[in-house]
Design an enzyme around this catalytic site. Structure first.
Site, short mmCIF file in Angstrom:
data_model
loop_
_atom_site.label_atom_id
_atom_site.label_comp_id
_atom_site.label_asym_id
_atom_site.label_seq_id
_atom_site.Cartn_x
_atom_site.Cartn_y
_atom_site.Cartn_z
N SER A 24 34.11 38.99 38.59
CA SER A 24 33.74 39.62 40.10
C SER A 24 34.79 40.83 40.28
O SER A 24 35.39 41.20 39.34
CB SER A 24 34.29 38.65 41.01
OG SER A 24 35.64 38.30 41.23
N LYS A 25 34.60 41.15 41.56
CA LYS A 25 35.10 42.64 41.71
C LYS A 25 36.63 42.60 41.57
O LYS A 25 37.30 43.64 41.13
CB LYS A 25 34.90 42.97 43.30
CG LYS A 25 33.63 43.33 43.66
CD LYS A 25 33.13 42.37 44.68
CE LYS A 25 32.19 41.18 44.02
NZ LYS A 25 31.99 40.08 44.59
N ARG A 26 37.32 41.49 41.66
CA ARG A 26 38.60 41.45 41.34
C ARG A 26 39.03 41.84 39.99
O ARG A 26 40.13 42.33 39.80
CB ARG A 26 39.15 39.73 41.46
CG ARG A 26 39.21 39.12 42.85
CD ARG A 26 39.48 37.85 42.77
NE ARG A 26 38.79 36.92 42.22
CZ ARG A 26 39.16 36.17 41.17
NH1 ARG A 26 40.15 36.30 40.43
NH2 ARG A 26 38.17 35.79 40.43
N HIS A 27 37.98 41.57 38.86
CA HIS A 27 38.41 41.93 37.84
C HIS A 27 38.17 43.50 37.37
O HIS A 27 38.15 43.98 36.20
CB HIS A 27 37.65 41.19 36.72
CG HIS A 27 37.69 39.63 36.73
ND1 HIS A 27 36.75 38.86 37.62
CD2 HIS A 27 38.93 39.15 36.51
CE1 HIS A 27 37.61 37.69 37.62
NE2 HIS A 27 38.55 37.76 37.07
N GLY A 28 37.92 44.43 38.42
CA GLY A 28 37.52 45.53 38.29
C GLY A 28 36.02 45.95 38.25
O GLY A 28 35.36 45.26 39.12
#
Length: 470
Positions: free
Chosen positions: A237-241
């Site tokens: 997800s966005k949390r991972h870049g």
RNA sequence: GGUCCCAUCGUCUAGCCCGGUCUAGGACGUGGCCCUCUCAAGGCUAAAACACGGGUUCGAAUCCCGUUGGGACCGCCA
């Protein structure tokens, strides 16, 4: 004829996971000379947008995942779904449910709190016409006994107990159909032979199989791909870049590099790491698709990208790098630039740039009128000690007519020999004078690309700086 | 909580189906060396894994069972 489809929901950009699903579908179709269909699953009108449809198409095109049919849109087919719902209703295979979403949510929570399965309790199922006909949502009547076997191309046989299945809603109370229903209707109508999709759909599959059966259609083959995880092993997800495919374009990645990376995440072909599109099509098969989910590794992607840049034809890189030169402010938008010369400059930098962004930035000192000196490099190499050498380089250069790397090397070599110094003692000061820093392609190549005029001007400027005139 | 899926170096993976050739191979990343005008690229090299426990077998990374761990799904989302 093998027919596969990629069916994204336009509730976001084309992301890494979706792109890989699309890619596997594409490769399977091409490998088998089949058809690849693009279908937009936009039945959720509150979350689907035109903008995202465009974004998905843009992403597919950038990756060169060409589809043969479509894009079809489910919102264009509401009357089709409606007729299938009516058919099931008439045959008693579906029923109206008047439970409100709030009630359902309430019951779900209670069931979960009591440690029970949060599935629908079938309350309206047996109302037998007592329920409000023609209003509320429509539910599909799932069989409650026996087993359903999904014969998956990647996982083998997966067995589900039918009593675990609940009566899912196939049409909302506003008359719009839902995913598990439309996906079946469309796959039937579009004659899809192989359903290739993410692992997250495996649990939906038995439900869909029952819908196929209720409708009296043949069940396609299924292939459930393992998920792509982030570095913490949770769903990417966005949390991972960056997860949007187009973000990688902006970061200076080549589409073929991304494709190559994505295909190796879950699929392998012996020890081979780098593939042409043709090789991918030739070798792709589900036999070599793994079952376990994979962690997205940006470092490996970066390495592959650098490999693709190295392999690229510099002339092709010219067109690709210009937008990046513009956005970096190295050239003005629409500015004329000698493409042949740029190609030559790129050739010296290809193996040093991992992305097009890096490539553009490293082109700066070739293109700009003036060099920006790195302070440390300036003090270390542009000083009294290097001044006489710089002067000699200048004189040597002025004397040659053929301003080529080969001739330049001769000039440098003779100075080196004359003073009994190492080439580095000469090359580094010149490098700083030319590029402003201590890292660059071979110094002779740099000079050749820069040309005689620019070289002499920069040499003069460096000499002035040493003398303190600047 | 229920159901389903998965399990080899930090990561992607080969090997597993058809047990012995596995002192487990490759790649990314990391360290070292070589090349060298710098930086890269390239070459060589090192460290680094069969989750655990039981079976079956002369022999298991490979087959079976269990445990543990991770993931997905359980929506009037897709």
């Amino acid at each position: 004829m093998i027919r596969v489809r990629f069916a994204p929901s336009p509730t976001g950009h084309l992301h890494i996971g979706g792109a890989r699903t699309a890619l596997f579908n594409y490769l399977y179709a091409r490998h088998n000379n089949g058809k690849f269909i693009l279908r937009i699953e936009d039945t959720d009108r509150t979350r689907s947008t035109e903008e995202y449809i465009e974004a998905i198409i843009k992403g597919m095109k950038w990756l060169k995942l060409e589809w043969d049919e479509g894009p079809f849109r489910q919102t264009d087919r509401f009357d089709v779904y409606r007729s299938y719902v009516d058919k099931l209703l008439k045959e008693g295979k579906a029923y109206y449910c008047c439970c409100t979403p709030e009630e359902l949510e309430q019951r779900r929570k209670e069931a979960l709190a009591q440690g029970k399965s949060p599935k629908y309790d079938g309350r309206c199922r047996n109302l037998q016409g007592q329920g409000a006909k023609g209003q509320g949502a429509v539910r599909f009547k799932m069989p409650q006994e026996g087993q359903t076997v999904v014969d998956d191309l990647i996982r083998g046989k997966v067995v589900f107990e039918n009593d675990q299945l609940d009566d899912l809603i196939i049409m909302r109370s506003d008359g719009t159909p839902t995913y598990n229903f439309t996906v079946v209707v469309d796959d039937v109508d579009m004659k899809i032979t192989h359903v290739i999709r993410g692992d997250d759909h495996l649990n939906n599959t038995p439900k869909q199989i029952h819908i196929y059966k209720a409708l009296g259609y043949e069940i396609p083959l299924f292939a459930h791909l393992p998920m792509i995880l982030g570095s913490d092993k949770t769903r990417l997800s966005k949390r991972h870049g960056a997860t949007s495919v187009m973000a990688y374009q902006e970061m200076g990645y080549l589409p073929d590099a991304l494709v190559n990376y994505l295909v190796r995440l879950g699929w392998s072909c012996g020890d081979q790491e780098v593939f042409t599109r043709e090789e991918l099509i030739k070798h792709f098969s589900f036999e070599n698709v793994g079952k376990s989910s994979g962690v997205f590794n940006p470092e490996k992607l970066l390495w592959l990208n650098s490999q693709y840049i190295i392999k690229s034809n510099p002339d092709e890189l010219v067109g690709l790098v210009i937008p990046f030169l513009e956005s970096a402010g190295i050239i003005r938008k629409g500015q004329d630039i000698d493409r042949k010369w740029l190609s030559k400059a790129i050739k010296t930098l290809q193996e040093r740039a991992k992305t097009l962004v890096e490539l553009a930035n490293s082109l700066r000192y070739y293109i700009a009128e003036d060099v920006q000196y790195d302070e440390k490099a300036k003090t270390k190499f542009l000083n009294e000690k290097s001044m006489p050498y710089l002067k000699e380089v200048k004189e040597g250069i002025e004397s040659i007519s053929d301003f080529s790397a080969l001739e330049l090397e001769k000039v440098f070599k003779s100075i080196v020999e004359k003073h009994g110094i190492k080439l580095g003692a000469l090359a580094q000061p010149v490098r700083v004078a030319m590029t402003g820093g201590t890292e660059s392609p071979g110094i002779f190549e740099v000079l050749e690309v820069l040309g005689k005029e620019k070289t002499l001007r920069r040499l003069d400027k460096a000499l002035k700086i040493i003398k303190g005139e600047n």
